[in-house]
Design an enzyme around this catalytic site. Structure first.
Site, mmCIF file in Angstrom:
data_model
loop_
_atom_site.group_PDB
_atom_site.id
_atom_site.type_symbol
_atom_site.label_atom_id
_atom_site.label_comp_id
_atom_site.label_asym_id
_atom_site.label_seq_id
_atom_site.Cartn_x
_atom_site.Cartn_y
_atom_site.Cartn_z
ATOM 1 N N LYS A 47 0.822 -1.209 0.000
ATOM 2 C CA LYS A 47 0.000 0.000 0.000
ATOM 3 C C LYS A 47 0.855 1.257 0.000
ATOM 4 C CE LYS A 47 -4.204 -2.012 1.544
ATOM 5 N NZ LYS A 47 -5.281 -2.152 2.495
ATOM 6 N N LYS A 76 -5.517 -6.779 -12.561
ATOM 7 C CA LYS A 76 -6.564 -7.145 -11.610
ATOM 8 C C LYS A 76 -7.534 -5.969 -11.443
ATOM 9 C CE LYS A 76 -7.116 -7.982 -6.694
ATOM 10 N NZ LYS A 76 -7.080 -7.231 -5.555
ATOM 11 N N LYS A 108 -10.023 -0.824 -7.268
ATOM 12 C CA LYS A 108 -10.308 0.618 -7.275
ATOM 13 C C LYS A 108 -9.019 1.416 -7.325
ATOM 14 C CE LYS A 108 -11.309 -0.010 -2.468
ATOM 15 N NZ LYS A 108 -11.836 -1.351 -2.344
HETATM 16 P P1 ADP Z 1 -9.677 -3.251 -4.258
HETATM 17 O O1 ADP Z 1 -8.545 -4.019 -4.902
HETATM 18 O O2 ADP Z 1 -10.626 -2.707 -5.275
HETATM 19 O O3 ADP Z 1 -9.172 -2.206 -3.282
HETATM 20 P P2 ADP Z 1 -10.288 -4.754 -1.903
HETATM 21 O O4 ADP Z 1 -8.838 -5.016 -1.682
HETATM 22 O O5 ADP Z 1 -11.007 -3.809 -0.978
HETATM 23 O O6 ADP Z 1 -10.512 -4.297 -3.408
HETATM 24 O O7 ADP Z 1 -11.033 -6.163 -1.935
HETATM 25 C C1 ADP Z 1 -12.112 -6.548 -1.135
HETATM 26 C C2 ADP Z 1 -12.357 -8.010 -1.407
HETATM 27 O O8 ADP Z 1 -12.669 -8.246 -2.784
HETATM 28 C C3 ADP Z 1 -11.144 -8.889 -1.083
HETATM 29 O O9 ADP Z 1 -11.574 -10.075 -0.456
HETATM 30 C C4 ADP Z 1 -10.548 -9.203 -2.429
HETATM 31 O O10 ADP Z 1 -9.911 -10.449 -2.442
HETATM 32 C C5 ADP Z 1 -11.753 -9.176 -3.358
HETATM 33 N N1 ADP Z 1 -11.356 -8.671 -4.695
HETATM 34 C C6 ADP Z 1 -11.016 -7.408 -4.977
HETATM 35 N N2 ADP Z 1 -10.691 -7.278 -6.301
HETATM 36 C C7 ADP Z 1 -10.822 -8.503 -6.832
HETATM 37 C C8 ADP Z 1 -10.626 -9.028 -8.154
HETATM 38 N N3 ADP Z 1 -10.240 -8.255 -9.170
HETATM 39 N N4 ADP Z 1 -10.844 -10.338 -8.356
HETATM 40 C C9 ADP Z 1 -11.243 -11.130 -7.328
HETATM 41 N N5 ADP Z 1 -11.451 -10.705 -6.068
HETATM 42 C C10 ADP Z 1 -11.242 -9.404 -5.813
HETATM 43 N N1 TRP Z 2 -8.602 -6.261 5.633
HETATM 44 C C1 TRP Z 2 -9.724 -6.743 4.847
HETATM 45 C C2 TRP Z 2 -9.614 -6.254 3.394
HETATM 46 O O1 TRP Z 2 -8.979 -5.265 3.141
HETATM 47 C C3 TRP Z 2 -11.022 -6.287 5.445
HETATM 48 C C4 TRP Z 2 -11.191 -6.793 6.837
HETATM 49 C C5 TRP Z 2 -11.103 -6.042 7.982
HETATM 50 C C6 TRP Z 2 -11.411 -8.138 7.239
HETATM 51 N N2 TRP Z 2 -11.299 -6.838 9.065
HETATM 52 C C7 TRP Z 2 -11.490 -8.118 8.656
HETATM 53 C C8 TRP Z 2 -11.584 -9.332 6.548
HETATM 54 C C9 TRP Z 2 -11.704 -9.282 9.400
HETATM 55 C C10 TRP Z 2 -11.783 -10.495 7.292
HETATM 56 C C11 TRP Z 2 -11.844 -10.473 8.698
HETATM 57 O O2 TRP Z 2 -10.206 -6.859 2.502
#
Ligand code: ADP
Ligand code: TRP
Length: 322
Positions: free
Chosen positions: A111, A190, A193
């Site tokens: 990040k 992938k 956002k």
């Molecule tokens: P982003 O990459 O848009 O920030 P997050 O990291 O908040 O998304 O993802 C939230 C959940 O959605 C996670 O469990 C992640 O594994 C799933 N996820 C996000 N993007 C994808 C993708 N392109 N394909 C499959 N699963 C995804």
């Molecule tokens: N860190 C997770 C993500 O970014 C979100 C999350 C926060 C989570 N607390 C959690 C997922 C507890 C599972 C269990 O997707």
């Protein structure tokens, strides 16, 4: 019945990668398990959203989940910050978490590399996640492979705590959704956002169609054979088409003679049809925010009762209070 817990960050509008990679599994797991799902707004603070954005996005995530079939009677669904006990537990767990354990976590480095400011919350985020999981005695935590390390950290912290203070915390089991496909975004990376390459679940159908039509593809001429496994459009088709139709398109790719435009048109149709049944409900919720707030308030009360008990036991065991 196993308690299944997962959180999703309200860091933007939810996209079809979130749906096929996480939400669909959460929704499917509610029938046979005790579902505990929450909107991780404390976690979303690590990227410093404005107050207005954080509040609005939390409600949007709630509306998306409810519209897509969250069982608001059976499943406990709440906003993380409505149960402040988890932040107290985070502190207590922080004090038994070795720095090295957090320094090894790759999501912090990723990040920061993506441009987020390296604040302490971002670094300590796995401890907050551990507190989420442990406050509710979760058995299974369904998450994508990117979160696997955080579940291991949680197990490690829980074991340290129990060794030191007695068997109070439930050690969660890994529930890594490994067979879940990574949904590609409009640019072939992938869908995320952070890459600005998403299709939101509930954006207008006209815009979903436009986006699918402009997915980047290679320059293989129409008449040439194409490899379906290396095509983002085909990857989306696989998510929404029936098995027979998938096979049919696979044959057409390999035989050549079909242009990407034709496939994209069909994918756009199917993608819109897939989410169409949920759109009315989503629109109705948008007009009845009090109903959404009510679901979250009831969820928070149920979640908080569980977290309070855990905290009482943890405080007693660690010497806090009388
Ligand atoms: P982003 O990459 O848009 O920030 P997050 O990291 O908040 O998304 O993802 C939230 C959940 O959605 C996670 O469990 C992640 O594994 C799933 N996820 C996000 N993007 C994808 C993708 N392109 N394909 C499959 N699963 C995804
Ligand atoms: N860190 C997770 C993500 O970014 C979100 C999350 C926060 C989570 N607390 C959690 C997922 C507890 C599972 C269990 O997707």
């Amino acid at each position: 019945m196993a308690r299944v817990l997962s959180g999703i960050q309200p860091s933007g509008r939810l996209h079809i990668g979130n749906y096929f990679g996480a939400m669909r599994q959460h929704l499917a797991l509610q029938a046979q398990n005790e579902g505990f799902y929450f909107i991780a707004d404390y976690h979303a603070m690590t990227s410093n959203p404005s107050a207005e954005d954080l509040r609005r996005r939390s409600l949007e995530v709630a509306m998306d989940y409810i519209a897509l079939g969250l069982d608001t009677e059976k499943t406990v669904f709440w906003r993380q910050s409505d149960v402040p006990e988890v932040t107290e537990l985070t502190w207590i767990l922080s004090c038994i978490t070795p720095m090295g354990l957090l320094q090894r976590c790759t999501s912090y480095k990723d990040k920061v590399a993506q441009g987020l400011s390296p604040n302490h919350g971002l670094f300590a985020y796995p401890v907050l996640q551990a507190a989420d999981i442990l406050a509710y005695h979760s058995n299974l935590v369904p998450v994508g492979a990117d979160q696997k390390q955080h579940i291991e950290v949680t197990r490690d912290i829980a074991q340290r705590f129990n060794n030191e203070y007695g068997p109070i915390l439930t050690i969660p089991e890994d529930y890594i959704l490994e067979d879940v496909a990574v949904v590609p975004g409009l640019d072939g990376r992938k869908m995320s956002k952070s890459y600005d390459n998403t299709i939101e679940i509930f954006e207008p159908e006209s815009s979903v169609k436009k986006k699918i039509m402009r997915i980047q593809t290679d320059s293989t001429p129409v008449e040439d054979p194409k490899d379906p496994q290396r095509c983002g459009v085909f990857a989306l088709l696989k998510l929404v088409a029936e098995p027979d139709e998938i096979k049919e398109w696979e044959g057409k790719y390999r035989a050549g003679g079909v242009g990407y435009g034709t496939v994209k048109k069909r994918v756009a149709e199917l993608m819109c049809a897939y989410f169409r049944p949920y759109r009315d409900k989503r629109a109705a919720l948008e007009k009845d925010l009090d109903a959404v707030r009510d679901v979250l308030a009831r969820g928070a009360a149920r979640a908080r009762a569980v977290a309070r008990q855990t905290l009482d036991a943890v405080r007693r065991a660690t010497g806090l209070g009388d």
